[in-house]
Design an enzyme around this catalytic site. Sequence first.
Site, mmCIF file in Angstrom:
data_model
loop_
_atom_site.group_PDB
_atom_site.id
_atom_site.type_symbol
_atom_site.label_atom_id
_atom_site.label_comp_id
_atom_site.label_asym_id
_atom_site.label_seq_id
_atom_site.Cartn_x
_atom_site.Cartn_y
_atom_site.Cartn_z
ATOM 1 N N HIS A 142 10.272 16.967 11.058
ATOM 2 C CA HIS A 142 11.108 17.763 10.164
ATOM 3 C C HIS A 142 11.694 16.844 9.109
ATOM 4 C CE1 HIS A 142 13.849 20.783 8.698
ATOM 5 N NE2 HIS A 142 14.873 19.971 8.895
ATOM 6 N N GLY A 157 17.069 13.785 8.047
ATOM 7 C CA GLY A 157 18.482 14.088 8.206
ATOM 8 C C GLY A 157 18.655 15.442 8.860
ATOM 9 N N GLY A 160 20.438 21.081 6.633
ATOM 10 C CA GLY A 160 21.526 21.390 5.717
ATOM 11 C C GLY A 160 22.178 20.187 5.075
ATOM 12 N N LYS A 163 18.364 17.406 2.020
ATOM 13 C CA LYS A 163 17.072 16.748 1.783
ATOM 14 C C LYS A 163 16.288 17.426 0.656
ATOM 15 C CE LYS A 163 15.803 17.429 6.054
ATOM 16 N NZ LYS A 163 17.055 18.025 6.571
ATOM 17 N N ASP A 181 10.158 20.436 4.495
ATOM 18 C CA ASP A 181 10.412 21.041 5.806
ATOM 19 C C ASP A 181 9.545 20.427 6.899
ATOM 20 O OD1 ASP A 181 11.737 22.711 7.604
ATOM 21 O OD2 ASP A 181 10.163 24.229 7.465
#
Length: 313
Positions: A142, A157, A160, A163, A181
């Site tokens: 991710h 990270g 939210g 990124k 994503d």
Amino acid sequence: MSGKTITVENLVRRFSLRVLAGENLNEKLITQSRVHRPGLEFVGHFDFFPTERIQILGRKEINYLHKLSKEERKIRIGNIVHYHPPCFIVTAGEEGLTYLTKYCIEEGIPLLITNKPETTSEFITYLDAYLVKEMAPEMSIHGVCVNVSGIGVLLRGNSGVGKSETAHTLIGRGHRLVADDIVVLKKLSPQTLLGTHDEKTKEFLALRSVGLLNVVRMYGRKAFQEETRIALDINLTKWEKDALNNELEQEAEFTDYMGVKVPTIEIQLQPGRDVAGLIEAAANNWYLRQQGYSAAEEFMSRIASDISDQSAD
């Protein structure tokens, strides 16, 4: 992490090969990412015959077979097809290959031929590169993958943290999105990690409060890149007071992906902080390090020189 196999049908489509013999191409699996030219095997040496590899027949091999008598040719070809390699690919034309087609049909081995006028060595180079990439061990993480001034960067990270927004700012500065994503990582060698998308999210960037963007439609082809070699791993975190490292030279840290160690740094986010600019600086600094330059070393050298000059006075 997974290693993939591909089918002979994949090769036919990818390289626009003609099929001279072979049925059920989707059932013929290729499990090795290297090819083989069976020159030694045609003269009877089978000690190290890699039977699981694609067998490439170039002009040398075909000319040799043409010179053999019918009985000798039957023996030489029979010795090889007996091992049932995944397929034969001919790169030097199909003149006089009736006999080879016959044996491949009898043994159920696909016989393919190239259409482009490239040499055997050129075709092998293209095919090897394709096989290594397609069959490389891979994993999905991710995050976001971007190409910053030619340098592949992973942005990681918590959900939210920002990124995708940071990637959007980088695109606005002329850099390129690779994946948002879901980032697919492929291990091409012990030192080489390739980052790409998972096809479904290709060209898409999801921004909170805005929605899904197609960066190519909005900003043109220059905003997107299919894949990039990963050079730097950046972990975006929330701002923590007094948690920043202000040393001249930070100790090197790495993240391990399938055995490939990627340099890792942490960048904390705070309203008003130019995170995209920091990522550009980190990428450029990584590049300079590869050229053997260290700003910290040069700075310390200047200090040492200044101290030495003062002592001399």
